[in-house]
Design a protein around this motif. Sequence first.
Motif, PDB file in Angstrom:
ATOM      1  N   GLN A  91      66.691  70.493  -8.880  1.00 60.27           N
ATOM      2  CA  GLN A  91      67.737  69.820  -8.097  1.00 60.27           C
ATOM      3  C   GLN A  91      68.627  70.962  -7.383  1.00 60.27           C
ATOM      4  O   GLN A  91      68.857  70.572  -6.081  1.00 60.27           O
ATOM      5  N   ARG A  92      68.930  72.051  -7.922  1.00 62.38           N
ATOM      6  CA  ARG A  92      69.770  73.315  -7.111  1.00 62.38           C
ATOM      7  C   ARG A  92      68.806  73.965  -6.132  1.00 62.38           C
ATOM      8  O   ARG A  92      69.248  74.451  -5.042  1.00 62.38           O
ATOM      9  N   TYR A  93      67.425  73.833  -6.695  1.00 63.00           N
ATOM     10  CA  TYR A  93      66.611  74.986  -5.502  1.00 63.00           C
ATOM     11  C   TYR A  93      66.453  74.268  -4.282  1.00 63.00           C
ATOM     12  O   TYR A  93      66.354  74.838  -3.210  1.00 63.00           O
ATOM     13  N   CYS A 128      65.291  61.078  -3.610  1.00 65.75           N
ATOM     14  CA  CYS A 128      66.817  61.251  -3.789  1.00 65.75           C
ATOM     15  C   CYS A 128      66.906  60.697  -5.297  1.00 65.75           C
ATOM     16  O   CYS A 128      66.441  60.028  -5.721  1.00 65.75           O
ATOM     17  N   GLY A 129      68.294  61.028  -5.687  1.00 65.79           N
ATOM     18  CA  GLY A 129      68.704  60.349  -6.782  1.00 65.79           C
ATOM     19  C   GLY A 129      70.207  59.847  -6.552  1.00 65.79           C
ATOM     20  O   GLY A 129      70.846  59.935  -5.674  1.00 65.79           O
ATOM     21  N   THR A 138      66.672  56.727 -12.149  1.00 68.20           N
ATOM     22  CA  THR A 138      65.105  57.140 -11.896  1.00 68.20           C
ATOM     23  C   THR A 138      65.357  57.520 -10.428  1.00 68.20           C
ATOM     24  O   THR A 138      66.289  57.012  -9.711  1.00 68.20           O
ATOM     25  N   VAL A 139      64.453  58.286  -9.810  1.00 75.38           N
ATOM     26  CA  VAL A 139      64.038  58.624  -8.566  1.00 75.38           C
ATOM     27  C   VAL A 139      64.119  57.661  -7.662  1.00 75.38           C
ATOM     28  O   VAL A 139      63.398  56.565  -7.858  1.00 75.38           O
ATOM     29  N   ALA A 163      68.181  62.731 -11.127  1.00 76.75           N
ATOM     30  CA  ALA A 163      68.748  64.018 -11.278  1.00 76.75           C
ATOM     31  C   ALA A 163      67.957  65.330 -11.014  1.00 76.75           C
ATOM     32  O   ALA A 163      68.452  66.290 -10.466  1.00 76.75           O
ATOM     33  N   PHE A 164      66.536  65.041 -10.975  1.00 81.03           N
ATOM     34  CA  PHE A 164      65.767  66.225 -10.542  1.00 81.03           C
ATOM     35  C   PHE A 164      65.719  66.526  -9.220  1.00 81.03           C
ATOM     36  O   PHE A 164      65.216  67.208  -8.607  1.00 81.03           O
ATOM     37  N   PHE A 165      66.252  65.610  -8.448  1.00 80.80           N
ATOM     38  CA  PHE A 165      66.402  65.629  -6.986  1.00 80.80           C
ATOM     39  C   PHE A 165      68.007  65.455  -6.382  1.00 80.80           C
ATOM     40  O   PHE A 165      68.121  65.917  -5.339  1.00 80.80           O
ATOM     41  N   GLY A 166      68.764  64.745  -7.040  1.00 83.40           N
ATOM     42  CA  GLY A 166      70.174  65.006  -6.808  1.00 83.40           C
ATOM     43  C   GLY A 166      70.466  63.923  -5.698  1.00 83.40           C
ATOM     44  O   GLY A 166      69.908  63.493  -4.999  1.00 83.40           O
TER      45      GLY A 166
END
Length: 300
Positions: A91-93, A128-129, A138-139, A163-166
């Motif tokens: 998510q941050r990268y 996106c999240g 979920t995404v 959350a893995f994409f935010g």
Amino acid sequence: MPSSSASSTPTSTLTWISWFCSLPGHEYFCEVQEDFIEDDFNLTGLNSLVPFWKEAMEMVLDVEPDEDSSKIPDVSIVEASAELLYGLVHQRYIITRQGLQAMADKYEGGIFGSCPRVYCQGCYVVPCGRSDLPGLDTVKLYCPNCHDIYVPPSSRFQALPGAFFGTTFAHLFFQSYRELAPAPFYKPPTATSPGRSPHSNGSESVSSHDEPFVNPNPYGGQKRAAGKVYVPRIYGFRVSERAKSGPRMFWLRLRPENHEELDMVDWRGRWIDEVDDDDDFDEDDDEDDRPMEDFDPVSK
């Protein structure tokens, strides 16, 4: 380390990150650089969200665990923690320069799919999240043309944590790569009468891609916007806007033809001459997505 099913393949040099991103249903992920994960600044606050932090970090970075294996929990638990750690780092990268470029390559290749809305004409979407915290949603897939989000069409993507994409990536992506998003204004390529009425239906003009597209945005780069809006009809007659079953929210999909039309609506997207002075909408209540509003007159 990857599971036994992956270690049986002749890919002894395959890293955990490459293996994880190559799994079916993980096509939305890009490979995070190891030096990004090794930087403690990029991991600030994640150790409180990921159980078995040390073991999960060792698995993601392919570091041999300590010889004292008595304290190492079950491998399946560590694998779950490693996936959670990688997802939150991911998510941050993807909001860094390298991450945005990696996701741009996937976007241009159509890896994320296209918008299911017919009048978006196959516009590519991005994941996106709706929350930056894991376990809440979920995404979803965000369309830059209609500015709405959708559930992934394939069930293998529907279990991925959003959350893995935010919540930031999708919008920062199109701010950074404006040439990949549709133009902000919709100019029908066919000749239309000057001074379009602000209350006219934007779907009436028939679009044609025969004429060259002139980008109305002075910053340049955007593609032609898909500006058609579906109009419900019964025996050829349009359903009234005031009908309960009518297209009362059709303006959600409209695009202005030029920037002057932006001055004809208020901050909520309603025509200024239709604004109710008694409207007491709470401007500060913006933590959650706003519900659709019913503009039908209240019958007394």
